[in-house]
Enzyme design. Structure first.
Site, mmCIF file in Angstrom:
data_model
loop_
_atom_site.group_PDB
_atom_site.id
_atom_site.type_symbol
_atom_site.label_atom_id
_atom_site.label_comp_id
_atom_site.label_asym_id
_atom_site.label_seq_id
_atom_site.Cartn_x
_atom_site.Cartn_y
_atom_site.Cartn_z
ATOM 1 N N ARG A 1 -12.091 15.044 8.293
ATOM 2 C CA ARG A 1 -12.887 15.414 7.111
ATOM 3 C C ARG A 1 -14.314 15.753 7.526
ATOM 4 O O ARG A 1 -14.874 15.118 8.414
ATOM 5 C CB ARG A 1 -12.925 14.247 6.115
ATOM 6 C CG ARG A 1 -11.651 14.114 5.324
ATOM 7 C CD ARG A 1 -11.654 12.864 4.470
ATOM 8 N NE ARG A 1 -10.640 11.936 4.911
ATOM 9 C CZ ARG A 1 -10.502 10.692 4.474
ATOM 10 N NH1 ARG A 1 -11.309 10.207 3.553
ATOM 11 N NH2 ARG A 1 -9.547 9.921 4.934
ATOM 12 N N ARG B 1 -2.624 -1.994 -3.414
ATOM 13 C CA ARG B 1 -3.871 -1.270 -3.202
ATOM 14 C C ARG B 1 -3.835 -0.024 -4.097
ATOM 15 O O ARG B 1 -2.838 0.716 -4.083
ATOM 16 C CB ARG B 1 -3.975 -0.834 -1.747
ATOM 17 C CG ARG B 1 -5.143 0.079 -1.534
ATOM 18 C CD ARG B 1 -5.089 0.768 -0.206
ATOM 19 N NE ARG B 1 -6.270 1.591 -0.057
ATOM 20 C CZ ARG B 1 -6.274 2.743 0.582
ATOM 21 N NH1 ARG B 1 -5.178 3.201 1.139
ATOM 22 N NH2 ARG B 1 -7.378 3.425 0.688
ATOM 23 N N HIS C 1 -13.158 2.397 0.187
ATOM 24 C CA HIS C 1 -13.133 1.316 1.181
ATOM 25 C C HIS C 1 -13.819 0.057 0.637
ATOM 26 O O HIS C 1 -14.278 -0.783 1.402
ATOM 27 C CB HIS C 1 -13.848 1.694 2.500
ATOM 28 C CG HIS C 1 -13.242 2.836 3.243
ATOM 29 N ND1 HIS C 1 -14.005 3.798 3.854
ATOM 30 C CD2 HIS C 1 -11.952 3.160 3.498
ATOM 31 C CE1 HIS C 1 -13.223 4.686 4.453
ATOM 32 N NE2 HIS C 1 -11.957 4.316 4.246
ATOM 33 N N ASN D 1 0.879 -1.165 0.000
ATOM 34 C CA ASN D 1 0.000 0.000 0.000
ATOM 35 C C ASN D 1 0.921 1.221 0.000
ATOM 36 O O ASN D 1 1.447 1.613 1.043
ATOM 37 C CB ASN D 1 -0.886 -0.033 1.249
ATOM 38 C CG ASN D 1 -1.851 1.136 1.294
ATOM 39 O OD1 ASN D 1 -1.794 2.030 0.442
ATOM 40 N ND2 ASN D 1 -2.717 1.144 2.282
ATOM 41 N N GLU E 1 -8.149 -5.826 4.759
ATOM 42 C CA GLU E 1 -8.035 -5.443 3.348
ATOM 43 C C GLU E 1 -6.817 -6.085 2.693
ATOM 44 O O GLU E 1 -6.853 -6.458 1.521
ATOM 45 C CB GLU E 1 -7.946 -3.905 3.245
ATOM 46 C CG GLU E 1 -9.270 -3.245 3.598
ATOM 47 C CD GLU E 1 -9.137 -1.790 4.002
ATOM 48 O OE1 GLU E 1 -8.662 -1.528 5.128
ATOM 49 O OE2 GLU E 1 -9.495 -0.915 3.202
#
Ligand code: AMP
Length: 402
Positions: A241, A91, A180, A7, A385
């Site tokens: 956020r 990823r 996601h 990643n 993941e």
């Protein structure tokens, strides 16, 4: 077969090496502060002591070289040679409309990922650096890309279009993509397994609540709606956020505060959410600590965060005409007993019977936190993941060999 999962971010890179026969993790780690003379590499080989090293790592090619050196190191290593890395899975955040599933990297795939730089300027360029660095360090090793957006490509136009002039979609692909996806897919499949019911018959709301947070409505195993949009800014309130807000606030705030586009974007992405409302932290652990100590701003931040999540669950119940199960995952979803409790106790109208005792037990395990007989089941499923990326990589590379 051994699969290395990478990643790659712009200044950091995480890795995990899987042995696919039993899906065990042989080693994992991360390189931080890429681009600096004092980059840090943390290597965690299974069954051996962790290693921390500070050295100059100026770009991703060197970072990957250092990761390989760690993996084959005579003391800290878990392999005897680089040739034992059979494939690499990456990823990739944005696959646009081009990628509905994971694919083996070739020239056309790289060209398409580059074409999508505009849609994910912070992420996709860094992923490409990771792919090139692997090509340089491990020439000929097959690489696979797994997209955060791919799982949500099943959304109908009703959910993915914004009610703005269609030219924006036709010319510039302005639409909801969702993120996601790897996590939502994984936990929905695990939930069906856990419940012992076919995924095809289930209506699930999966809540991936970490630093970034998103919900998905999953009908019969397919994502039919999700809270993040064209970018990962839309939807739930997050650590830093804002999530959903009236778009008119953007030009208004720019005018009143004399902000540039990049300043307002930074405000909404990096200086909003829990951080902005609490004035304390973007980390849910610190928010809960402060609210328990009676801090009013932390309490307000938590209440807003919880309220917005609960509204999305309600919306997705309407989107699917009911829910069979709600699934919590990721850093906050897996660990915050208070968040799960506050959300679920106010979903009794849907048929949720929350089990407070079960909510406090079994951290780190897949578990049910609703009472036996609850019309809507509530589960906590730790996400993984990296494992999904390793599995997709293994399957695609095996298919190619067969
Ligand atoms: P993730 O992005 O999935 O790695 O989640 C990271 C976030 O999980 C952190 O920023 C924390 O806010 C949150 N987190 C981790 N542990 C806990 C905990 N015990 N209670 C509440 N939140 C937690």
């Amino acid at each position: 077969m051994n699969v290395l999962v990478i990643n790659a971010g712009s200044s950091s890179l995480k890795y995990q090496l899987f042995q696919m026969q039993d899906e065990s993790v042989l080693a994992k780690g991360r390189v931080e502060r890429i681009g600096m003379e004092t980059a840090i590499i943390t290597h965690e080989p299974t069954g051996k002591p962790d290693v921390h090293e500070v050295s100059e790592i100026l770009e991703h090619t060197t970072a990957i070289r250092r990761v390989i050196e760690m993996l084959v190191h005579p003391v800290h290593g878990v392999l005897t040679s680089t040739a034992q890395i059979d494939a690499v899975g990456h990823r990739v955040v944005h696959g646009g409309e081009s990628f509905k599933q994971s694919v083996i990297v070739d020239e056309a795939v790289k060209k398409e990922i580059k074409r999508l730089f505009d849609l994910a300027p912070l992420h996709n360029p860094a992923h490409m650096l990771g792919i090139s660095a692997v090509e340089i360090n491990m020439p000929g090793v097959p690489q696979v890309v797994v997209f955060d957006t791919a799982f949500h490509q099943s959304m109908p136009a009703t959910a993915y279009l914004y009610p703005v002039p269609m030219a924006l979609y036709r010319k510039h692909k302005v639409r909801r993509y969702g993120f996601h996806g790897t996590s939502h897919k994984y936990v929905s499949e695990r939930a069906a397994d856990f419940l012992g019911r076919p995924l095809e018959h289930l209506k699930l709301v999966t809540c991936h609540i970490g630093n970034g947070a998103s919900c998905a409505a999953i009908l019969g195993g397919l994502s039919v709606d999700t809270s993040m949009g064209m970018t990962p800014l839309e939807g739930l309130m997050m650590g830093t956020r804002s999530g959903d807000l009236d778009p008119a606030i953007v030009p208004y705030a720019m005018g009143k505060e004399d902000l540039t586009l990049s300043e307002v974007s930074s405000m909404l992405n990096k200086h909003s959410g829990l951080q902005a409302i609490s004035g304390i932290s973007s980390d849910m652990r610190e928010i809960v600590e402060a609210l328990e100590a009676g801090d009013k701003n932390a309490t307000l931040a938590f209440d807003m965060y919880e309220y917005r999540l609960r509204k999305y669950i309600g919306a997705y119940a309407a989107a699917m005409n009911g829910i069979d199960a709600i699934v919590f995952t990721a850093g906050v979803g897996e660990n915050s007993e208070l968040l799960r409790k506050t959300v679920c106790q106010q979903l009794s109208f849907l048929g949720v019977e929350f089990d407070e005792e079960a909510n406090q037990k079994g951290r780190g395990l897949e578990r049910r936190i609703s009472k036996a007989g609850s019309k809507v089941e509530v589960l906590v499923i730790p996400t993984n993941e990296e494992l999904v990326i390793a599995r997709d990589t293994y399957e695609l590379v095996q298919e190619k060999v067969d």
